[in-house]
Motif scaffolding. Structure first.
Motif, PDB file in Angstrom:
ATOM      1  N   TYR A 121       0.841  -1.187   0.000  1.00  0.00           N
ATOM      2  CA  TYR A 121       0.000   0.000   0.000  1.00  0.00           C
ATOM      3  C   TYR A 121       0.880   1.242   0.000  1.00  0.00           C
ATOM      4  N   ASP A 122       0.497   2.213  -0.793  1.00  0.00           N
ATOM      5  CA  ASP A 122       1.186   3.491  -0.792  1.00  0.00           C
ATOM      6  C   ASP A 122       0.881   4.231   0.509  1.00  0.00           C
ATOM      7  N   LEU A 123       1.862   4.952   1.021  1.00  0.00           N
ATOM      8  CA  LEU A 123       1.684   5.677   2.280  1.00  0.00           C
ATOM      9  C   LEU A 123       0.624   6.767   2.178  1.00  0.00           C
ATOM     10  N   LYS A 124       0.319   7.207   0.958  1.00  0.00           N
ATOM     11  CA  LYS A 124      -0.670   8.269   0.778  1.00  0.00           C
ATOM     12  C   LYS A 124      -2.014   7.750   0.290  1.00  0.00           C
ATOM     13  N   SER A 125      -2.197   6.441   0.291  1.00  0.00           N
ATOM     14  CA  SER A 125      -3.439   5.862  -0.237  1.00  0.00           C
ATOM     15  C   SER A 125      -4.598   6.021   0.741  1.00  0.00           C
ATOM     16  N   SER A 126      -5.800   6.056   0.200  1.00  0.00           N
ATOM     17  CA  SER A 126      -7.023   6.098   1.010  1.00  0.00           C
ATOM     18  C   SER A 126      -7.513   4.675   1.244  1.00  0.00           C
ATOM     19  N   ARG A 127      -8.496   4.544   2.115  1.00  0.00           N
ATOM     20  CA  ARG A 127      -9.063   3.219   2.385  1.00  0.00           C
ATOM     21  C   ARG A 127      -9.658   2.623   1.113  1.00  0.00           C
ATOM     22  N   LYS A 128     -10.342   3.434   0.341  1.00  0.00           N
ATOM     23  CA  LYS A 128     -10.962   2.955  -0.898  1.00  0.00           C
ATOM     24  C   LYS A 128      -9.905   2.480  -1.890  1.00  0.00           C
ATOM     25  N   GLU A 129      -8.840   3.233  -2.012  1.00  0.00           N
ATOM     26  CA  GLU A 129      -7.759   2.840  -2.924  1.00  0.00           C
ATOM     27  C   GLU A 129      -7.110   1.536  -2.466  1.00  0.00           C
ATOM     28  N   ARG A 130      -6.948   1.378  -1.177  1.00  0.00           N
ATOM     29  CA  ARG A 130      -6.340   0.146  -0.673  1.00  0.00           C
ATOM     30  C   ARG A 130      -7.236  -1.067  -0.907  1.00  0.00           C
ATOM     31  N   ASP A 131      -8.546  -0.876  -0.802  1.00  0.00           N
ATOM     32  CA  ASP A 131      -9.462  -1.982  -1.088  1.00  0.00           C
ATOM     33  C   ASP A 131      -9.326  -2.423  -2.545  1.00  0.00           C
ATOM     34  N   ALA A 132      -9.183  -1.450  -3.449  1.00  0.00           N
ATOM     35  CA  ALA A 132      -9.012  -1.783  -4.867  1.00  0.00           C
ATOM     36  C   ALA A 132      -7.679  -2.495  -5.105  1.00  0.00           C
ATOM     37  N   ILE A 133      -6.634  -1.996  -4.463  1.00  0.00           N
ATOM     38  CA  ILE A 133      -5.319  -2.626  -4.586  1.00  0.00           C
ATOM     39  C   ILE A 133      -5.369  -4.072  -4.103  1.00  0.00           C
ATOM     40  N   LYS A 134      -6.010  -4.267  -2.970  1.00  0.00           N
ATOM     41  CA  LYS A 134      -6.087  -5.608  -2.386  1.00  0.00           C
ATOM     42  C   LYS A 134      -6.810  -6.564  -3.324  1.00  0.00           C
ATOM     43  N   ALA A 135      -7.914  -6.109  -3.925  1.00  0.00           N
ATOM     44  CA  ALA A 135      -8.681  -6.967  -4.833  1.00  0.00           C
ATOM     45  C   ALA A 135      -7.868  -7.311  -6.077  1.00  0.00           C
ATOM     46  N   GLN A 136      -7.192  -6.336  -6.637  1.00  0.00           N
ATOM     47  CA  GLN A 136      -6.388  -6.579  -7.836  1.00  0.00           C
ATOM     48  C   GLN A 136      -5.234  -7.544  -7.549  1.00  0.00           C
ATOM     49  N   LYS A 137      -4.576  -7.319  -6.450  1.00  0.00           N
ATOM     50  CA  LYS A 137      -3.438  -8.164  -6.115  1.00  0.00           C
ATOM     51  C   LYS A 137      -3.881  -9.581  -5.774  1.00  0.00           C
ATOM     52  N   SER A 145      -9.098 -12.760 -13.964  1.00  0.00           N
ATOM     53  CA  SER A 145      -7.761 -13.060 -13.446  1.00  0.00           C
ATOM     54  C   SER A 145      -6.756 -13.284 -14.546  1.00  0.00           C
ATOM     55  N   GLU A 146      -7.244 -13.466 -15.799  1.00  0.00           N
ATOM     56  CA  GLU A 146      -6.307 -13.703 -16.888  1.00  0.00           C
ATOM     57  C   GLU A 146      -6.209 -12.514 -17.837  1.00  0.00           C
ATOM     58  N   ASP A 147      -6.831 -11.408 -17.463  1.00  0.00           N
ATOM     59  CA  ASP A 147      -6.763 -10.211 -18.272  1.00  0.00           C
ATOM     60  C   ASP A 147      -5.601  -9.357 -17.776  1.00  0.00           C
ATOM     61  N   PRO A 148      -4.573  -9.117 -18.579  1.00  0.00           N
ATOM     62  CA  PRO A 148      -3.427  -8.353 -18.117  1.00  0.00           C
ATOM     63  C   PRO A 148      -3.800  -6.986 -17.574  1.00  0.00           C
ATOM     64  N   GLU A 149      -4.835  -6.349 -18.143  1.00  0.00           N
ATOM     65  CA  GLU A 149      -5.210  -5.042 -17.643  1.00  0.00           C
ATOM     66  C   GLU A 149      -5.758  -5.130 -16.225  1.00  0.00           C
ATOM     67  N   ASP A 150      -6.499  -6.191 -15.950  1.00  0.00           N
ATOM     68  CA  ASP A 150      -7.080  -6.349 -14.626  1.00  0.00           C
ATOM     69  C   ASP A 150      -6.060  -6.772 -13.588  1.00  0.00           C
ATOM     70  N   THR A 151      -5.001  -7.419 -14.018  1.00  0.00           N
ATOM     71  CA  THR A 151      -4.056  -7.964 -13.045  1.00  0.00           C
ATOM     72  C   THR A 151      -2.873  -7.048 -12.801  1.00  0.00           C
ATOM     73  N   THR A 152      -2.880  -5.842 -13.358  1.00  0.00           N
ATOM     74  CA  THR A 152      -1.797  -4.918 -13.085  1.00  0.00           C
ATOM     75  C   THR A 152      -1.981  -4.323 -11.702  1.00  0.00           C
ATOM     76  N   PRO A 153      -1.079  -4.574 -10.777  1.00  0.00           N
ATOM     77  CA  PRO A 153      -1.239  -4.072  -9.417  1.00  0.00           C
ATOM     78  C   PRO A 153      -1.189  -2.555  -9.368  1.00  0.00           C
ATOM     79  N   LEU A 154      -1.919  -1.977  -8.410  1.00  0.00           N
ATOM     80  CA  LEU A 154      -1.948  -0.537  -8.238  1.00  0.00           C
ATOM     81  C   LEU A 154      -0.982  -0.165  -7.131  1.00  0.00           C
ATOM     82  N   LEU A 155       0.247   0.135  -7.500  1.00  0.00           N
ATOM     83  CA  LEU A 155       1.282   0.353  -6.486  1.00  0.00           C
ATOM     84  C   LEU A 155       1.566   1.821  -6.216  1.00  0.00           C
ATOM     85  N   GLY A 156       0.748   2.720  -6.763  1.00  0.00           N
ATOM     86  CA  GLY A 156       0.974   4.128  -6.480  1.00  0.00           C
ATOM     87  C   GLY A 156       2.354   4.573  -6.914  1.00  0.00           C
ATOM     88  N   SER A 157       3.055   5.210  -6.006  1.00  0.00           N
ATOM     89  CA  SER A 157       4.366   5.775  -6.343  1.00  0.00           C
ATOM     90  C   SER A 157       5.399   4.700  -6.657  1.00  0.00           C
TER      91      SER A 157
END
Length: 547
Positions: free
Chosen positions: A123-139, A247-259
């Motif tokens: 999780y990015d240090l500047k992320s919001s709760r909503k952004e972290r939920d999205a990151i968690k689902a993608q990862k 889970s097999e779509d490259p666009e969907d599986t790109t993690p959201l790592l912020g900075s």
């Protein structure tokens, strides 16, 4: 009496002393003597006061370590952790207070599962709760897809495969390292495989996905009773299947790592790597990785058990199901909690071997992952925390050994800069390359410290690295930065401090590198992590710029 500019207490004491001297000389003919006595007393006390003031000021202004016994703060508590967030779930100051607190005292065990994903870059240090939920689902989707590929390769090992490209392959460190076996007679003939031959690919077709569902349908019903999310969660895969097999779509599986996403991209580009380039190697490589992983998983010590109550209370049936699902064997002598822990190690390490196939798996990685899965019960979160950890540690496991040589060379320079006498003795023994601390470097003190001490040291290191990664170390740390500048190489300064603590013993009693190595390898449980960090701070302040 003329007033002297001193502290109030000092002035009062001088005045009292002078009064006493004056009274004592108030007899006939004593006026001159008493005045001289007063003058001498005042001068003496003023000198003492001035000296005390200078000493006090120098102490206040000295660069004391945040890990010294007098200054070290308590670990980050649950109440303090919650107070760091605003209404949107963002760290109110961008993570500065969090990193300062963790850096000076570590993290309370109850909040480690929440804090570590921030320290390790999930999780990015500047992320919001909503952004972290999205990151968690993608990862989570990426991790499930990696586990699917692991099962496909295991099931069809007789074929050759070319794996589907894996998003965000973080082979992003300069230098490299080894695949040496760390005191393991059982693995003497096993050599870690590396990417070699290009081979035919696994398609992301419906057939492939059906194979995934079929192979995993009987595996993990045991997840449902306690909500633990692991790599074999069939219901998750089925839900993702209904959504166009996301889970097999490259666009969907790109993690959201912020900075960190930009950082990884730049590093990959600098190494000539591309996230869109498929990773190629043969199935034999993966089979070799699996064999070593399963042996290492069985051999993992049980020190972590008290830190993982959810695993300590696991049922035998549940443990055996997970073990069978990952092909773990020869575990009958283990208690259920250790079987379960070993199976989780296998699942996550296999996934990592695919994720970073340049490294694959080398012995020692299980030492680094074991504490993480003891703290974090969800496999996909544990996996991504391990990925973050390996961003810095992966160079310890590369065949070219550039990374390990660089680190040993740094330890050597620190020792030489701090103590030339000890360094000359090492030269005399042909040990100036500091190979005797090899194990400390490779597994980051894991075998020299107790479990809790290991976690504390790692948390301090992670806080340093997170501060540097986020740019906090350059702008927002103020006095803290001056007192102990964050460094990516804090571990190496701690290792050098450990050797320097043994200086007399090494010089007076040891006449070969083997003897020094035996001493270093026998330190387990006898080191004070905060003393190490305190001594490391002194080395950082003295030598960091030079090194």
């Amino acid at each position: 009496m003329q007033e002297i500019f001193l502290g109030g207490d000092v002035r009062r004491r001088i005045f009292i002393f002078a009064e006493a001297a004056s009274g004592g000389g108030s007899g006939s003919g004593g006026s001159g003597i008493s005045n001289v006595g007063i003058a001498i007393a005042v001068t003496a006390m003023a000198g003492i006061a001035l000296a005390a003031t200078l000493v006090y000021s120098s102490r206040r202004g000295s660069l004391k370590s945040p890990w010294s016994r007098r200054r070290r703060k308590h670990a980050l508590l649950a109440k303090q952790w919650k107070s760091l967030f605003d209404v949107d779930g963002k760290l109110s100051d961008g993570g500065v207070k969090l990193l300062k607190k963790v850096r000076s005292g570590g993290v309370e065990p109850s909040v480690r599962p929440e804090v570590w994903p921030f320290l390790l870059g999930m999780y990015d240090l500047k992320s919001s709760r909503k952004e972290r939920d999205a990151i968690k689902a993608q990862k989570r989707r990426v991790y499930v897809d990696l586990r699917r590929q692991c099962r496909q390769i295991s099931k069809h090992g007789e074929r050759s495969f070319k794996l589907k490209e894996i998003p965000e392959n973080n082979c992003n460190e300069d230098g490299g390292d080894i695949c040496h076996v760390l005191d393991s007679p059982a693995l003497d003939e096993i050599v870690s495989a590396r990417p070699s031959l290009s081979i035919e690919g696994v398609s992301s077709s419906t057939e492939g996905h059906n194979l995934y569902l079929h192979s995993s349908r009987e595996l993990i019903e045991h997840e449902e009773d306690d909500g633990i999310v692991t790599s074999e969660n069939v219901s998750e895969a089925e839900n993702e299947s209904s959504d166009s097999d996301s889970s097999e779509d490259p666009e969907d599986t790109t993690p959201l790592l912020g900075s960190m996403e930009a950082e990884d991209s730049n590093l990959n580009e600098s190494l000539g790597m591309s996230e869109t380039s498929p990773t190629s190697y043969n199935a034999d490589d993966f089979a070799t990785w699996q064999r070593i992983i399963r042996l290492d998983a069985i051999r993992t010590n049980a020190e972590w058990i008290i830190y993982s109550p959810s695993q300590a209370n696991i049922s035998e049936v549940k443990a055996q199901r997970l073990a069978e699902s990952v092909g773990l064997k020869d575990y009958d002598h283990l208690e259920p909690c250790r079987i379960y822990h070993a199976a989780r190690l296998v699942a996550i390490l296999e996934a990592y071997a695919l994720y970073d196939s340049e490294i694959g798996y080398c012995q020692g990685m299980s030492d680094l992952l074991s504490p993480i899965i003891s703290v974090i019960v969800e496999d996909h979160i544990a996996f991504w925390c391990f990925v973050g950890f390996m961003r810095k540690a992966r160079h310890n496991f590369r065949l070219d050994e550039v990374g390990i040589r660089r680190q040993l060379n740094t330890v050597s320079k620190i020792i030489k800069g701090k103590d030339s006498h000890l360094y000359k003795h090492l030269e005399k023994l042909q040990a100036e390359d500091c190979f005797f601390v090899y194990r400390m470097v490779v597994v980051l003190f894991r075998r020299e410290l107790t479990f809790e001490q290991t976690l504390c040291l790692w948390e301090v290191m992670w806080a340093d690295q997170a501060a540097i990664r986020a740019g906090i170390a350059k702008s927002s740390w103020g006095k803290i930065r001056l007192k102990a500048p964050p460094t990516d190489d804090l571990l190496l300064y701690a290792i050098a401090a450990c050797v320097l603590q043994k200086k007399r013993l090494i010089i007076e009693k040891y006449s070969s590198m083997d003897e020094i190595m035996r001493e270093c390898n026998s330190m387990a449980g006898h080191l004070d992590v905060w003393k190490l960090l305190d001594d490391a701070h002194d080395l950082v302040m003295t030598l960091h710029e030079k090194i």
